[in-house]
Write a protein that holds these residues in place. Sequence first.
Motif, mmCIF file in Angstrom:
data_model
loop_
_atom_site.group_PDB
_atom_site.id
_atom_site.type_symbol
_atom_site.label_atom_id
_atom_site.label_comp_id
_atom_site.label_asym_id
_atom_site.label_seq_id
_atom_site.Cartn_x
_atom_site.Cartn_y
_atom_site.Cartn_z
ATOM 1 N N PRO A 56 0.804 -1.230 0.000
ATOM 2 C CA PRO A 56 0.000 0.000 0.000
ATOM 3 C C PRO A 56 0.836 1.279 0.000
ATOM 4 O O PRO A 56 0.318 2.347 -0.342
ATOM 5 C CB PRO A 56 -0.807 -0.113 1.303
ATOM 6 C CG PRO A 56 -0.801 -1.560 1.651
ATOM 7 C CD PRO A 56 0.528 -2.070 1.178
ATOM 8 N N LEU A 57 2.117 1.183 0.384
ATOM 9 C CA LEU A 57 2.967 2.366 0.485
ATOM 10 C C LEU A 57 3.791 2.619 -0.774
ATOM 11 O O LEU A 57 4.279 3.735 -0.977
ATOM 12 C CB LEU A 57 3.919 2.237 1.679
ATOM 13 C CG LEU A 57 3.279 2.129 3.060
ATOM 14 C CD1 LEU A 57 4.356 1.942 4.124
ATOM 15 C CD2 LEU A 57 2.444 3.360 3.368
ATOM 16 N N ALA A 58 3.982 1.596 -1.584
ATOM 17 C CA ALA A 58 4.866 1.728 -2.748
ATOM 18 C C ALA A 58 4.358 2.804 -3.702
ATOM 19 O O ALA A 58 3.152 2.949 -3.922
ATOM 20 C CB ALA A 58 4.973 0.388 -3.473
ATOM 21 N N GLU A 59 5.297 3.563 -4.245
ATOM 22 C CA GLU A 59 4.973 4.637 -5.192
ATOM 23 C C GLU A 59 5.944 4.584 -6.368
ATOM 24 O O GLU A 59 7.092 4.176 -6.203
ATOM 25 C CB GLU A 59 5.098 6.009 -4.524
ATOM 26 C CG GLU A 59 4.128 6.266 -3.393
ATOM 27 C CD GLU A 59 4.317 7.660 -2.804
ATOM 28 O OE1 GLU A 59 5.137 8.435 -3.353
ATOM 29 O OE2 GLU A 59 3.650 7.967 -1.800
ATOM 30 N N PRO A 60 5.530 5.038 -7.527
ATOM 31 C CA PRO A 60 6.459 5.094 -8.661
ATOM 32 C C PRO A 60 7.518 6.157 -8.440
ATOM 33 O O PRO A 60 7.414 7.004 -7.553
ATOM 34 C CB PRO A 60 5.547 5.455 -9.843
ATOM 35 C CG PRO A 60 4.389 6.154 -9.216
ATOM 36 C CD PRO A 60 4.176 5.501 -7.877
ATOM 37 N N PRO A 69 5.463 -5.075 -11.527
ATOM 38 C CA PRO A 69 4.361 -5.477 -12.409
ATOM 39 C C PRO A 69 3.558 -6.672 -11.910
ATOM 40 O O PRO A 69 2.389 -6.822 -12.263
ATOM 41 C CB PRO A 69 5.072 -5.809 -13.732
ATOM 42 C CG PRO A 69 6.361 -5.062 -13.669
ATOM 43 C CD PRO A 69 6.753 -5.036 -12.225
ATOM 44 N N ASP A 70 4.181 -7.534 -11.088
ATOM 45 C CA ASP A 70 3.499 -8.764 -10.662
ATOM 46 C C ASP A 70 2.722 -8.604 -9.363
ATOM 47 O O ASP A 70 2.283 -9.591 -8.768
ATOM 48 C CB ASP A 70 4.507 -9.910 -10.544
ATOM 49 C CG ASP A 70 5.577 -9.667 -9.486
ATOM 50 O OD1 ASP A 70 5.501 -8.622 -8.796
ATOM 51 O OD2 ASP A 70 6.479 -10.517 -9.343
ATOM 52 N N GLY A 71 2.552 -7.383 -8.883
ATOM 53 C CA GLY A 71 1.816 -7.158 -7.645
ATOM 54 C C GLY A 71 2.692 -7.028 -6.426
ATOM 55 O O GLY A 71 2.226 -6.573 -5.371
ATOM 56 N N ARG A 72 3.957 -7.429 -6.543
ATOM 57 C CA ARG A 72 4.901 -7.202 -5.452
ATOM 58 C C ARG A 72 5.448 -5.775 -5.555
ATOM 59 O O ARG A 72 4.969 -4.975 -6.360
ATOM 60 C CB ARG A 72 6.046 -8.226 -5.518
ATOM 61 C CG ARG A 72 5.606 -9.658 -5.244
ATOM 62 C CD ARG A 72 6.770 -10.647 -5.290
ATOM 63 N NE ARG A 72 7.290 -10.826 -6.655
ATOM 64 C CZ ARG A 72 8.341 -11.590 -6.952
ATOM 65 N NH1 ARG A 72 8.995 -12.225 -5.991
ATOM 66 N NH2 ARG A 72 8.740 -11.711 -8.199
ATOM 67 N N VAL A 73 6.422 -5.447 -4.739
ATOM 68 C CA VAL A 73 7.092 -4.155 -4.842
ATOM 69 C C VAL A 73 8.539 -4.410 -5.260
ATOM 70 O O VAL A 73 9.012 -5.549 -5.261
ATOM 71 C CB VAL A 73 7.041 -3.375 -3.513
ATOM 72 C CG1 VAL A 73 5.605 -3.187 -3.057
ATOM 73 C CG2 VAL A 73 7.860 -4.068 -2.427
ATOM 74 N N SER A 83 11.571 -12.183 -0.991
ATOM 75 C CA SER A 83 10.992 -12.393 -2.315
ATOM 76 C C SER A 83 9.487 -12.647 -2.275
ATOM 77 O O SER A 83 8.827 -12.605 -3.321
ATOM 78 C CB SER A 83 11.688 -13.559 -3.018
ATOM 79 O OG SER A 83 11.476 -14.765 -2.311
ATOM 80 N N ASP A 84 8.927 -12.919 -1.095
ATOM 81 C CA ASP A 84 7.474 -13.072 -1.004
ATOM 82 C C ASP A 84 6.761 -11.780 -1.392
ATOM 83 O O ASP A 84 5.662 -11.818 -1.960
ATOM 84 C CB ASP A 84 7.056 -13.458 0.422
ATOM 85 C CG ASP A 84 7.365 -14.915 0.750
ATOM 86 O OD1 ASP A 84 7.700 -15.679 -0.174
ATOM 87 O OD2 ASP A 84 7.271 -15.281 1.943
ATOM 88 N N THR A 85 7.362 -10.662 -1.078
ATOM 89 C CA THR A 85 6.708 -9.369 -1.314
ATOM 90 C C THR A 85 7.507 -8.438 -2.224
ATOM 91 O O THR A 85 6.991 -7.398 -2.636
ATOM 92 C CB THR A 85 6.469 -8.640 0.021
ATOM 93 O OG1 THR A 85 7.712 -8.504 0.722
ATOM 94 C CG2 THR A 85 5.487 -9.412 0.893
ATOM 95 N N VAL A 86 8.764 -8.812 -2.537
ATOM 96 C CA VAL A 86 9.649 -7.932 -3.311
ATOM 97 C C VAL A 86 10.131 -8.658 -4.565
ATOM 98 O O VAL A 86 10.552 -9.813 -4.499
ATOM 99 C CB VAL A 86 10.850 -7.485 -2.456
ATOM 100 C CG1 VAL A 86 11.800 -6.618 -3.284
ATOM 101 C CG2 VAL A 86 10.377 -6.719 -1.221
#
Length: 267
Positions: free
Chosen positions: A52-56, A85-89, A118-121
């Motif tokens: 939810p925090l990730a930004e371009p 692109p895959d939903g991770r950050v 790697s679960d989330t990144v």
Amino acid sequence: MRIALSQITADPEPAKNLETVREQALRAAGAGARIAVFPEATMARFGTPLGPLAEPLDGPWADGVRSIAEEAGLVIVAGMFTPAPDGRVTNTLLATGAGVEAAYDKIHLYDAFGFAESDTVAPGSEVVTISVDGVTIGLATCYDVRFPELFRAHADAGAALSLLPASWGAGPGKREQWELLVRARALDATVWLAAVDQADPASVPGGPPATTAPTGIGHSAVVGPDGSVRERLGAEPGLLTADIDVEEVAAVRQKVSVLANRRLGRA
């Protein structure tokens, strides 16, 4: 070249961390630094839901860093999270200011010691260098320090200095590994290595509660191309400034030609 390493304890709130970046960058500029380097996960500490925090890179948090770099008149390197692109950050280093604009996505993910980054990144794949005042500088992040080939790739690209923002995981022997690996990577590539970790949360009165996420142990350091520690901090927050003698790299490489002496194995 004078650099500053800002050893902070990041908050879960990106806006609060941006305030810290501004205060520390202005201090670094006042001390004559050309580069202010902040830890991995400066945007928000690990243990915080990152999606939810990730930004371009053209989002408000990165633009805030750009504005601070312009105000301070230096280059800022800081860890943030961008959408993948895959939903991770993606675990990204933003380098911006004084004509520099680049980003490095962490290549080696921390799937170790019971933590699975790697679960989330999502991993990056590109070696990235920047140029500041004619000096080539390589970018790396935390767990990358266990992979000497990345730092030798920096050297092959002409780097005299590698920057290593981190949020090192605590545990038995982890400080010793951090200190050993940072010095070894400087020796492997005969480069200056500036490693800035998040401060140990336990060193901050009223700091965040303990977590299994890697939130830093402190002990940021500047290591010369001969592997000797030139400057270092303890576990608590602090701002370290150091002068980098680029000419020393050539002198060390003349004495210890590990790059020129490499012999690649063949299948």
